[in-house]
Design a protein around this motif. Structure first.
Motif, PDB file in Angstrom:
ATOM      1  N   ASP A  72       4.592  -0.393 -59.580  1.00 13.91           N
ATOM      2  CA  ASP A  72       3.235  -0.117 -59.109  1.00 13.91           C
ATOM      3  C   ASP A  72       2.226  -1.111 -59.674  1.00 13.91           C
ATOM      4  O   ASP A  72       1.350  -1.601 -58.959  1.00 13.91           O
ATOM      5  CB  ASP A  72       2.806   1.304 -59.482  1.00 13.91           C
ATOM      6  CG  ASP A  72       3.518   2.371 -58.677  1.00 13.91           C
ATOM      7  OD1 ASP A  72       4.115   2.038 -57.622  1.00 13.91           O
ATOM      8  OD2 ASP A  72       3.485   3.546 -59.100  1.00 13.91           O
ATOM      9  N   GLN A  92       2.727  -4.436 -57.955  1.00 15.89           N
ATOM     10  CA  GLN A  92       2.246  -4.346 -56.576  1.00 15.89           C
ATOM     11  C   GLN A  92       0.719  -4.416 -56.542  1.00 15.89           C
ATOM     12  O   GLN A  92       0.142  -5.108 -55.695  1.00 15.89           O
ATOM     13  CB  GLN A  92       2.730  -3.053 -55.935  1.00 15.89           C
ATOM     14  CG  GLN A  92       2.297  -2.887 -54.498  1.00 15.89           C
ATOM     15  CD  GLN A  92       2.823  -1.613 -53.882  1.00 15.89           C
ATOM     16  OE1 GLN A  92       3.539  -0.844 -54.511  1.00 15.89           O
ATOM     17  NE2 GLN A  92       2.463  -1.384 -52.639  1.00 15.89           N
ATOM     18  N   ASP A  93       0.049  -3.726 -57.454  1.00 18.17           N
ATOM     19  CA  ASP A  93      -1.412  -3.780 -57.517  1.00 18.17           C
ATOM     20  C   ASP A  93      -1.905  -5.195 -57.819  1.00 18.17           C
ATOM     21  O   ASP A  93      -2.908  -5.645 -57.246  1.00 18.17           O
ATOM     22  CB  ASP A  93      -1.939  -2.811 -58.578  1.00 18.17           C
ATOM     23  CG  ASP A  93      -1.773  -1.358 -58.191  1.00 18.17           C
ATOM     24  OD1 ASP A  93      -1.513  -1.066 -57.000  1.00 18.17           O
ATOM     25  OD2 ASP A  93      -1.890  -0.492 -59.092  1.00 18.17           O
ATOM     26  N   GLY A 116      -3.011  -4.388 -66.180  1.00 17.66           N
ATOM     27  CA  GLY A 116      -2.608  -3.153 -65.506  1.00 17.66           C
ATOM     28  C   GLY A 116      -1.770  -2.269 -66.411  1.00 17.66           C
ATOM     29  O   GLY A 116      -1.925  -1.041 -66.430  1.00 17.66           O
TER      30      GLY A 116
END
Length: 157
Positions: free
Chosen positions: A28, A31-32, A61
């Motif tokens: 995640d 991907q962000d 992140g």
């Protein structure tokens, strides 16, 4: 953009995994980071700096995820333990798992420096750029982290 993902996506997921401790969250975070670059792709003037930007975005992140986990842990009264899937357990042998857990126990900055240095094989200057600190901070942080790891892993034997 697709080529960038194909060439560097897996390494960035592994970087995130080493920092956050679980595969799904790592994917995640990466991907962000790629989505943020994609949104700005047309405005990028220096595409040679995309990979360092992606690394910094992944590290930031991961920091966000760890902050959220710490806040949730304060309210729950217990820290979140990394989930070991069968796949992750197979990928990491017992020795690697001990090293992984010892690295996970380090303070955030020390963990980031070691992962960037020894997993991604970045230079001190590149690590300083990704983390937004000086080269001297990178050197001293790595030195302290390695001393702690040496003691920790020696005790486990």
């Amino acid at each position: 953009m697709t080529e960038l993902f194909v060439v560097h996506g897996l390494a960035l997921v592994r970087l995130a995994f080493l920092l956050v401790g679980d595969q799904e969250t790592a994917e995640d975070v990466v991907q962000d980071a790629f989505a943020a670059v994609y949104r700005r792709w047309g405005r990028l003037t220096d595409r040679e700096q995309v990979l360092p930007y992606l690394r910094a975005a992944v590290v930031n992140g991961c920091r966000m995820v760890l902050r959220r986990r710490a806040i949730i842990g304060r309210f729950r009264g217990r820290p979140e333990v990394p989930f070991w899937s069968a796949e992750a357990a197979a990928l990491l042998g017992e020795t690697r798992r001990q090293v992984f857990l010892a690295v996970r126990a380090l303070p955030r900055r020390q963990r980031e420096v070691l992962v960037l240095r020894f997993y991604l094989d970045l230079s001190e200057a590149e690590i300083a750029q990704v983390m937004g600190v000086s080269r001297g901070t990178v050197k001293s942080t790595a030195s302290r982290a390695l001393k702690v790891l040496a003691v920790t892993l020696q005790e486990e034997r």
